[in-house]
Design a protein around this motif. Sequence first.
Motif, PDB file in Angstrom:
ATOM      1  N   TYR A  51      11.314 -43.816  -8.500  1.00 30.50           N
ATOM      2  CA  TYR A  51      12.098 -42.608  -8.258  1.00 30.50           C
ATOM      3  C   TYR A  51      11.883 -42.003  -6.868  1.00 30.50           C
ATOM      4  O   TYR A  51      12.850 -41.574  -6.233  1.00 30.50           O
ATOM      5  CB  TYR A  51      11.809 -41.561  -9.337  1.00 30.50           C
ATOM      6  CG  TYR A  51      12.077 -42.060 -10.741  1.00 30.50           C
ATOM      7  CD1 TYR A  51      13.222 -42.804 -11.039  1.00 30.50           C
ATOM      8  CD2 TYR A  51      11.193 -41.797 -11.774  1.00 30.50           C
ATOM      9  CE1 TYR A  51      13.471 -43.272 -12.316  1.00 30.50           C
ATOM     10  CE2 TYR A  51      11.435 -42.262 -13.069  1.00 30.50           C
ATOM     11  CZ  TYR A  51      12.565 -42.995 -13.323  1.00 30.50           C
ATOM     12  OH  TYR A  51      12.807 -43.449 -14.594  1.00 30.50           O
TER      13      TYR A  51
ATOM     14  N   LEU B   6      14.725 -41.332  -4.139  1.00 30.81           N
ATOM     15  CA  LEU B   6      14.971 -39.958  -3.686  1.00 30.81           C
ATOM     16  C   LEU B   6      14.923 -39.856  -2.165  1.00 30.81           C
ATOM     17  O   LEU B   6      15.694 -39.105  -1.562  1.00 30.81           O
ATOM     18  CB  LEU B   6      13.945 -39.019  -4.326  1.00 30.81           C
ATOM     19  CG  LEU B   6      14.312 -37.560  -4.461  1.00 30.81           C
ATOM     20  CD1 LEU B   6      15.618 -37.376  -5.208  1.00 30.81           C
ATOM     21  CD2 LEU B   6      13.195 -36.806  -5.173  1.00 30.81           C
TER      22      LEU B   6
ATOM     23  N   PRO C  19      18.521 -37.984  -1.389  1.00 32.97           N
ATOM     24  CA  PRO C  19      17.883 -36.775  -1.902  1.00 32.97           C
ATOM     25  C   PRO C  19      18.743 -35.953  -2.859  1.00 32.97           C
ATOM     26  O   PRO C  19      18.220 -35.113  -3.584  1.00 32.97           O
ATOM     27  CB  PRO C  19      17.574 -35.958  -0.641  1.00 32.97           C
ATOM     28  CG  PRO C  19      17.744 -36.870   0.499  1.00 32.97           C
ATOM     29  CD  PRO C  19      18.629 -37.985   0.061  1.00 32.97           C
TER      30      PRO C  19
ATOM     31  N   VAL D 186      18.267 -39.459 -10.161  1.00 36.38           N
ATOM     32  CA  VAL D 186      16.874 -39.516  -9.722  1.00 36.38           C
ATOM     33  C   VAL D 186      16.207 -38.154  -9.892  1.00 36.38           C
ATOM     34  O   VAL D 186      15.067 -38.073 -10.366  1.00 36.38           O
ATOM     35  CB  VAL D 186      16.772 -39.986  -8.256  1.00 36.38           C
ATOM     36  CG1 VAL D 186      15.328 -40.020  -7.800  1.00 36.38           C
ATOM     37  CG2 VAL D 186      17.421 -41.345  -8.089  1.00 36.38           C
ATOM     38  N   ILE D 187      16.910 -37.096  -9.541  1.00 36.43           N
ATOM     39  CA  ILE D 187      16.355 -35.750  -9.684  1.00 36.43           C
ATOM     40  C   ILE D 187      16.016 -35.480 -11.152  1.00 36.43           C
ATOM     41  O   ILE D 187      14.943 -34.968 -11.476  1.00 36.43           O
ATOM     42  CB  ILE D 187      17.321 -34.692  -9.109  1.00 36.43           C
ATOM     43  CG1 ILE D 187      17.400 -34.840  -7.586  1.00 36.43           C
ATOM     44  CG2 ILE D 187      16.898 -33.283  -9.511  1.00 36.43           C
ATOM     45  CD1 ILE D 187      18.540 -34.076  -6.939  1.00 36.43           C
TER      46      ILE D 187
END
Length: 152
Positions: free
Chosen positions: A123, A127, A131, A136-137
């Motif tokens: 992850y 990221l 971002p 992924v968050i």
Amino acid sequence: PPPPPPMAWEGATGAAPAASVVAERQQLMATGAVQLLARDDVAALHSLSRAIGLGAEADELAELLVLRASVLIHLKRFEDAVCDGERASRICTTAPLSVSAFIRVGIALDGMGRPAEAAERGYMPALRLDPQNQCVISAMSRTAQLGALPMD
């Protein structure tokens, strides 16, 4: 540690393949993707592995490996999924494909009950490349809730 060896049925890339080989590989990839969506995981694994065995250039091989990692995750073959995801992340040249590869690594490591390693090897690299990626968050948030990461 050194990278894992390719699975036994995988061929090496090399000289430009004949048009018939390219067409067969592309057909196998399309078939494998449809089988993956239909959750016919054993058939998808077979199709994608055959396509990989025909050899491919870096990004096409990476795409095949990411697809196969997804199938391997469905089959709970997490170690193999990590190998395919990491191999794909090493050879692909585009950020979106790299992100997909790293996500598969994270999901597989999570599946093995290793959330901190999932964050570190999957992850976080994803990221760094993207971002704003909500997948992924969300995964990082779940990992932090499990206590594997501090929340910032």
